[in-house]
Motif scaffolding. Structure first.
Motif, short mmCIF file in Angstrom:
data_model
loop_
_atom_site.label_atom_id
_atom_site.label_comp_id
_atom_site.label_asym_id
_atom_site.label_seq_id
_atom_site.Cartn_x
_atom_site.Cartn_y
_atom_site.Cartn_z
N THR A 144 -55.42 78.47 -2.65
CA THR A 144 -54.84 77.99 -1.41
C THR A 144 -55.31 78.89 -0.28
O THR A 144 -55.51 80.09 -0.46
CB THR A 144 -53.30 77.99 -1.48
N THR A 145 -55.48 78.31 0.87
CA THR A 145 -55.98 79.06 2.01
C THR A 145 -54.92 79.09 3.09
O THR A 145 -54.09 78.20 3.18
CB THR A 145 -57.24 78.39 2.58
N SER A 146 -54.96 80.14 3.90
CA SER A 146 -54.07 80.15 5.05
C SER A 146 -54.61 79.15 6.07
O SER A 146 -55.78 78.78 6.05
CB SER A 146 -54.01 81.56 5.67
N LEU A 147 -53.74 78.70 6.94
CA LEU A 147 -54.14 77.66 7.88
C LEU A 147 -55.20 78.16 8.86
O LEU A 147 -56.13 77.44 9.20
CB LEU A 147 -52.92 77.14 8.63
N ARG A 148 -55.08 79.40 9.28
CA ARG A 148 -56.07 79.95 10.21
C ARG A 148 -57.45 80.02 9.57
O ARG A 148 -58.45 79.61 10.15
CB ARG A 148 -55.63 81.34 10.66
N ALA A 149 -57.49 80.50 8.32
CA ALA A 149 -58.76 80.55 7.59
C ALA A 149 -59.27 79.14 7.32
O ALA A 149 -60.47 78.89 7.39
CB ALA A 149 -58.59 81.31 6.29
N ALA A 150 -58.36 78.24 7.05
CA ALA A 150 -58.76 76.85 6.78
C ALA A 150 -59.42 76.23 8.00
O ALA A 150 -60.45 75.57 7.89
CB ALA A 150 -57.53 76.03 6.37
N ARG A 151 -58.84 76.45 9.17
CA ARG A 151 -59.43 75.89 10.39
C ARG A 151 -60.80 76.50 10.66
O ARG A 151 -61.74 75.80 11.03
CB ARG A 151 -58.52 76.12 11.59
N ARG A 152 -60.91 77.80 10.47
CA ARG A 152 -62.18 78.48 10.70
C ARG A 152 -63.24 77.97 9.73
O ARG A 152 -64.37 77.64 10.13
CB ARG A 152 -61.99 79.99 10.55
N ARG A 165 -64.32 74.30 10.50
CA ARG A 165 -65.27 74.17 11.62
C ARG A 165 -66.69 74.49 11.19
O ARG A 165 -67.64 73.88 11.66
CB ARG A 165 -64.87 75.09 12.77
N SER A 166 -66.84 75.43 10.24
CA SER A 166 -68.18 75.85 9.88
C SER A 166 -68.83 74.98 8.80
O SER A 166 -70.05 74.85 8.79
CB SER A 166 -68.17 77.32 9.43
N ILE A 167 -68.04 74.39 7.91
CA ILE A 167 -68.67 73.69 6.78
C ILE A 167 -68.37 72.20 6.68
O ILE A 167 -69.04 71.49 5.96
CB ILE A 167 -68.31 74.35 5.44
N CYS A 168 -67.35 71.72 7.36
CA CYS A 168 -66.93 70.33 7.19
C CYS A 168 -67.53 69.41 8.24
O CYS A 168 -67.97 69.86 9.30
CB CYS A 168 -65.40 70.21 7.27
N THR A 169 -67.49 68.12 7.92
CA THR A 169 -67.91 67.12 8.90
C THR A 169 -66.82 67.00 9.96
O THR A 169 -65.73 67.55 9.82
CB THR A 169 -68.12 65.76 8.23
N LYS A 170 -67.11 66.24 11.00
CA LYS A 170 -66.15 66.07 12.10
C LYS A 170 -64.85 65.42 11.60
O LYS A 170 -63.75 65.84 11.97
CB LYS A 170 -66.78 65.22 13.20
N GLY A 171 -64.97 64.40 10.76
CA GLY A 171 -63.79 63.72 10.22
C GLY A 171 -62.95 64.63 9.34
O GLY A 171 -61.72 64.62 9.41
N GLU A 172 -63.61 65.40 8.49
CA GLU A 172 -62.89 66.32 7.61
C GLU A 172 -62.24 67.45 8.40
O GLU A 172 -61.11 67.86 8.10
CB GLU A 172 -63.84 66.89 6.56
N CYS A 173 -62.91 67.90 9.44
CA CYS A 173 -62.34 68.93 10.31
C CYS A 173 -61.09 68.37 11.02
O CYS A 173 -60.10 69.07 11.19
CB CYS A 173 -63.39 69.39 11.31
N ASN A 174 -61.15 67.10 11.40
CA ASN A 174 -60.01 66.46 12.04
C ASN A 174 -58.82 66.40 11.08
O ASN A 174 -57.67 66.61 11.49
CB ASN A 174 -60.41 65.05 12.51
N ILE A 175 -59.06 66.10 9.82
CA ILE A 175 -57.99 66.06 8.81
C ILE A 175 -57.32 67.43 8.71
O ILE A 175 -56.09 67.53 8.70
CB ILE A 175 -58.54 65.62 7.44
N VAL A 176 -58.12 68.48 8.64
CA VAL A 176 -57.57 69.83 8.51
C VAL A 176 -56.78 70.21 9.77
O VAL A 176 -55.69 70.77 9.68
CB VAL A 176 -58.70 70.86 8.25
N ASP A 219 -55.23 71.15 0.17
CA ASP A 219 -54.15 71.77 0.94
C ASP A 219 -53.67 70.84 2.05
O ASP A 219 -52.47 70.72 2.29
CB ASP A 219 -54.62 73.10 1.54
N SER A 220 -54.61 70.19 2.71
CA SER A 220 -54.23 69.25 3.77
C SER A 220 -53.42 68.10 3.20
O SER A 220 -52.41 67.69 3.78
CB SER A 220 -55.47 68.69 4.47
#
Length: 175
Positions: free
Chosen positions: A3-11, A14-25, A88-89
């Motif tokens: 499990t990841t913290s939310l701050r690390a998850a957002r970071r 942004r670096s590895i996910c597509t725009k849609g996946e980043c939006n989900i997170v 996690d999302s």
């Protein structure tokens, strides 16, 4: 999965996910998730589940390929991270949906307990109870959707009433 913290998850998102996946997170953050309706939560659960399944299948395929070719050293870490982000999302959305439903049930229970003391009686049951037709008073008028059979029947009835009124007025005028 970790499990990841939310701050690390957002970071990471942004670096590895597509725009849609980043939006989900991003929508699974506590500030954003409170603003979602029940339908939106269900939609986000569906999207995050699909993304998780996609990355899980991709991970299995890549790890099997790396084992066969013996080229991969440690496995596809980015895909594992994406899987954990989506999982996690999904958990956050499902937890919020449970809270949403619990609040709705509590609100309905409070409304029913503080509501009317007598149950509502429909016009049909009143007619059946009295045994006479036409004595019941309807509490609500029937509202039909545009283009429905009832709406067309109501229109025909209005036309017939107008024709009868016109004939009656002409008969009065002639006599």
């Amino acid at each position: 999965m970790r499990t990841t913290s939310l701050r690390a998850a957002r970071r990471d998102a942004r670096s590895i996910c597509t725009k849609g996946e980043c939006n989900i997170v991003n929508l699974s953050s506590p500030e954003e998730i409170k603003n979602l309706s029940e339908a939106q939560l269900k939609r986000q659960i569906l999207l995050s589940r699909r993304a998780f399944q996609k990355h899980r299948d991709n991970y299995k395929r890549m790890s099997a390929a790396s084992k066969r070719s013996r080229l991969g050293v440690g496995g596809p870490h980015k895909i594992q991270l994406k899987m954990s982000l989506m999982e996690d999302s999904q958990r956050r959305f499902e937890r919020q949906l449970k809270l949403f439903k619990a609040k709705a049930i509590a609100k309905a229970a409070a409304r029913s307990s503080s509501g009317r003391s007598k149950p509502r009686v429909s016009a049909r049951s009143t007619v059946r109870a009295s045994g006479r037709r036409g004595t019941a008073v309807r509490s609500r008028s029937r509202v039909a959707r545009p283009g429905s059979v009832l709406r067309r029947a109501q229109a025909r009835s209005r036309v017939r009433s107008a024709v009868r009124a016109r004939v009656r007025d002409e008969a009065r005028a002639n006599s």
